[in-house]
Design an enzyme around this catalytic site. Structure first.
Site, PDB file in Angstrom:
ATOM      1  CB  ALA A  66      22.380  14.247  63.525  1.00 24.07           C
ATOM      2  N   GLY A 111      25.821  10.949  65.593  1.00 29.09           N
ATOM      3  CA  GLY A 111      24.651  10.251  66.133  1.00 29.09           C
ATOM      4  C   GLY A 111      24.695   8.751  65.875  1.00 29.09           C
ATOM      5  CD  GLU A 114      25.791  11.409  69.986  1.00 25.12           C
ATOM      6  OE1 GLU A 114      25.371  11.781  68.869  1.00 25.12           O
ATOM      7  OE2 GLU A 114      25.756  12.137  70.983  1.00 25.12           O
ATOM      8  CD  GLU A 134      28.971  14.733  67.110  1.00 23.30           C
ATOM      9  OE1 GLU A 134      30.168  14.453  67.305  1.00 23.30           O
ATOM     10  OE2 GLU A 134      28.054  13.900  67.205  1.00 23.30           O
TER      11      GLU A 134
HETATM   12  N1  COA Z   1      23.881  14.172  57.037  1.00 25.70           N
HETATM   13  C1  COA Z   1      23.310  14.352  55.828  1.00 25.70           C
HETATM   14  N2  COA Z   1      23.798  13.795  54.703  1.00 25.70           N
HETATM   15  C2  COA Z   1      24.895  13.036  54.811  1.00 25.70           C
HETATM   16  C3  COA Z   1      25.550  12.813  56.024  1.00 25.70           C
HETATM   17  C4  COA Z   1      24.993  13.426  57.177  1.00 25.70           C
HETATM   18  N3  COA Z   1      25.519  13.243  58.403  1.00 25.70           N
HETATM   19  N4  COA Z   1      26.637  12.036  55.817  1.00 25.70           N
HETATM   20  C5  COA Z   1      26.648  11.761  54.497  1.00 25.70           C
HETATM   21  N5  COA Z   1      25.602  12.365  53.890  1.00 25.70           N
HETATM   22  C6  COA Z   1      25.241  12.329  52.456  1.00 25.70           C
HETATM   23  C7  COA Z   1      26.170  13.205  51.617  1.00 25.70           C
HETATM   24  O1  COA Z   1      25.752  14.550  51.668  1.00 25.70           O
HETATM   25  C8  COA Z   1      25.973  12.563  50.271  1.00 25.70           C
HETATM   26  O2  COA Z   1      24.737  12.976  49.733  1.00 25.70           O
HETATM   27  P1  COA Z   1      24.635  13.449  48.188  1.00 25.70           P
HETATM   28  O3  COA Z   1      25.026  12.232  47.390  1.00 25.70           O
HETATM   29  O4  COA Z   1      23.196  13.820  48.025  1.00 25.70           O
HETATM   30  O5  COA Z   1      25.592  14.582  48.022  1.00 25.70           O
HETATM   31  C9  COA Z   1      25.838  11.089  50.594  1.00 25.70           C
HETATM   32  O6  COA Z   1      25.443  11.025  51.949  1.00 25.70           O
HETATM   33  C10 COA Z   1      27.130  10.314  50.436  1.00 25.70           C
HETATM   34  O7  COA Z   1      28.114  10.941  51.242  1.00 25.70           O
HETATM   35  P2  COA Z   1      29.548  11.432  50.656  1.00 25.70           P
HETATM   36  O8  COA Z   1      30.039  12.537  51.549  1.00 25.70           O
HETATM   37  O9  COA Z   1      29.462  11.722  49.200  1.00 25.70           O
HETATM   38  O10 COA Z   1      30.408  10.100  50.865  1.00 25.70           O
HETATM   39  P3  COA Z   1      31.991  10.019  51.057  1.00 25.70           P
HETATM   40  O11 COA Z   1      32.338   8.580  50.945  1.00 25.70           O
HETATM   41  O12 COA Z   1      32.681  10.979  50.173  1.00 25.70           O
HETATM   42  O13 COA Z   1      32.242  10.497  52.578  1.00 25.70           O
HETATM   43  C11 COA Z   1      31.804  10.586  54.948  1.00 25.70           C
HETATM   44  C12 COA Z   1      31.743   9.753  53.648  1.00 25.70           C
HETATM   45  C13 COA Z   1      31.090   9.805  56.041  1.00 25.70           C
HETATM   46  C14 COA Z   1      33.271  10.830  55.331  1.00 25.70           C
HETATM   47  C15 COA Z   1      31.114  11.955  54.710  1.00 25.70           C
HETATM   48  O14 COA Z   1      29.849  11.702  54.134  1.00 25.70           O
HETATM   49  C16 COA Z   1      30.915  12.768  55.963  1.00 25.70           C
HETATM   50  O15 COA Z   1      31.850  13.357  56.465  1.00 25.70           O
HETATM   51  N6  COA Z   1      29.662  12.821  56.480  1.00 25.70           N
HETATM   52  C17 COA Z   1      29.321  13.609  57.627  1.00 25.70           C
HETATM   53  C18 COA Z   1      29.773  12.934  58.909  1.00 25.70           C
HETATM   54  C19 COA Z   1      29.458  13.794  60.129  1.00 25.70           C
HETATM   55  O16 COA Z   1      29.988  14.853  60.307  1.00 25.70           O
HETATM   56  N7  COA Z   1      28.556  13.280  60.963  1.00 25.70           N
HETATM   57  C20 COA Z   1      28.158  13.950  62.177  1.00 25.70           C
HETATM   58  C21 COA Z   1      26.968  14.775  61.954  1.00 25.70           C
HETATM   59  S1  COA Z   1      26.498  15.627  63.433  1.00 25.70           S
END
Ligand code: COA
Length: 260
Positions: A66, A111, A114, A134
């Site tokens: 999400a 999500g 999910e 989460e």
């Molecule tokens: N919601 C909003 N934005 C998200 C996102 C999310 N769930 N997951 C990634 N993004 C965005 C990042 O903020 C970033 O945006 P920016 O370039 O404007 O800063 C872009 O996507 C790229 O992500 P980034 O974190 O730079 O890539 P990475 O390769 O370093 O890391 C992940 C990848 C997936 C490990 C990391 O993005 C992450 O942990 N995301 C969240 C996962 C999460 O907790 N999901 C559950 C949500 S309830």
């Protein structure tokens, strides 16, 4: 409806749905959920669509969860409303009566995991990663991950993933039964489509009723589910497809199903 955040294309009776926010790793913001709501309704009600393939844009992510920006703004009531909206969309997809295959091409987190769980079959590329992270954010899964994950992989493994929040790779996801198949990144879409078209070559009414028996039956007791199965089994005897399938076998020829 023109979609802002998803690509939607129907080719040879299959709806190809691509979550299309690659710069945000296809995170599910409210607009994606709204676009998916409309798309799932269309999938469920358009008779020319017989199956669905869902993937994420780009090579890095299926869906990274999400949208955390949206979640950061929510209070208790809109938080609950957001969870209910997402749950309803996923349930509509799961019970659309047509086979839905997820082609998981990278991160499937929160999500995203999910949504994959609400699909009927999951094909993953070798670089796919799964998780329910989460709790690391001080929240819990809100799109029924706490319900579908234990049903699919068992309570102990599901709790390990939900309480630990750690990511697992495609091999581990395959080992615990979270994905059906792992293929190379290059072959992901073609293999997922091949699998789906293999299902679509079977008796369409039978495929739809088999889905109903499993999806509805899992939520009931063994006796109620078995009774549902018997009723659907009997109902199929009124279909031209059953007559054709059985006759074709006896006449040693391939069946020509009509979907009736
Ligand atoms: N919601 C909003 N934005 C998200 C996102 C999310 N769930 N997951 C990634 N993004 C965005 C990042 O903020 C970033 O945006 P920016 O370039 O404007 O800063 C872009 O996507 C790229 O992500 P980034 O974190 O730079 O890539 P990475 O390769 O370093 O890391 C992940 C990848 C997936 C490990 C990391 O993005 C992450 O942990 N995301 C969240 C996962 C999460 O907790 N999901 C559950 C949500 S309830």
């Amino acid at each position: 409806m023109a979609y802002q955040t998803i690509l939607f294309e129907v080719r040879d009776s299959v709806a190809f749905v691509t979550i299309n926010r690659p710069d945000k790793l296809n995170a599910l913001n409210d607009q994606v959920v709204e676009d998916l709501r409309d798309a799932t309704e269309r999938i469920a009600t358009d008779a020319s669509i017989r199956g669905v393939l869902i993937t994420g844009a780009g090579s890095k992510a299926f869906i990274a969860g999400a949208d955390i920006g949206d979640l950061a703004k929510q209070g208790p009531f809109d938080g609950k409303a957001r969870a209910l909206r997402g749950q309803a969309v996923l349930r509509r997809l799961e019970t659309c009566g047509k086979p839905v295959v997820a082609a998981i091409n990278g991160f499937a987190l929160g999500g995203g995991c999910e949504l994959a769980l609400a699909c009927h079959i999951r094909v993953a590329s070798e670089n796919a990663k799964f998780g329910q992270p989460e709790v690391k954010l001080g929240i819990i899964p809100g799109y029924a991950g706490t319900q579908r994950l234990p049903r699919l992989v068992g309570k102990g493994v599901a709790l390990q993933l939900i309480l630990g929040g750690e990511m697992i790779d495609a091999q581990e996801a395959y080992r615990i039964g979270l994905v059906n198949k792992i293929v190379s990144q290059e072959q992901l879409l073609s293999e997922a489509e091949k699998l789906l078209r293999g299902i679509l070559a079977q008796g369409p009414v039978a495929v739809s009723l088999a889905l109903e028996a499993v999806e509805r039956g899992l939520d009931t007791t063994l006796d109620e589910g078995s009774n549902l199965e018997a009723n659907l089994f009997g109902l199929l005897a009124s279909s031209r497809d059953m007559k054709e399938g059985l006759t074709a076998f006896l006449e040693k020829r391939p069946p020509k199903f009509e979907g009736r």
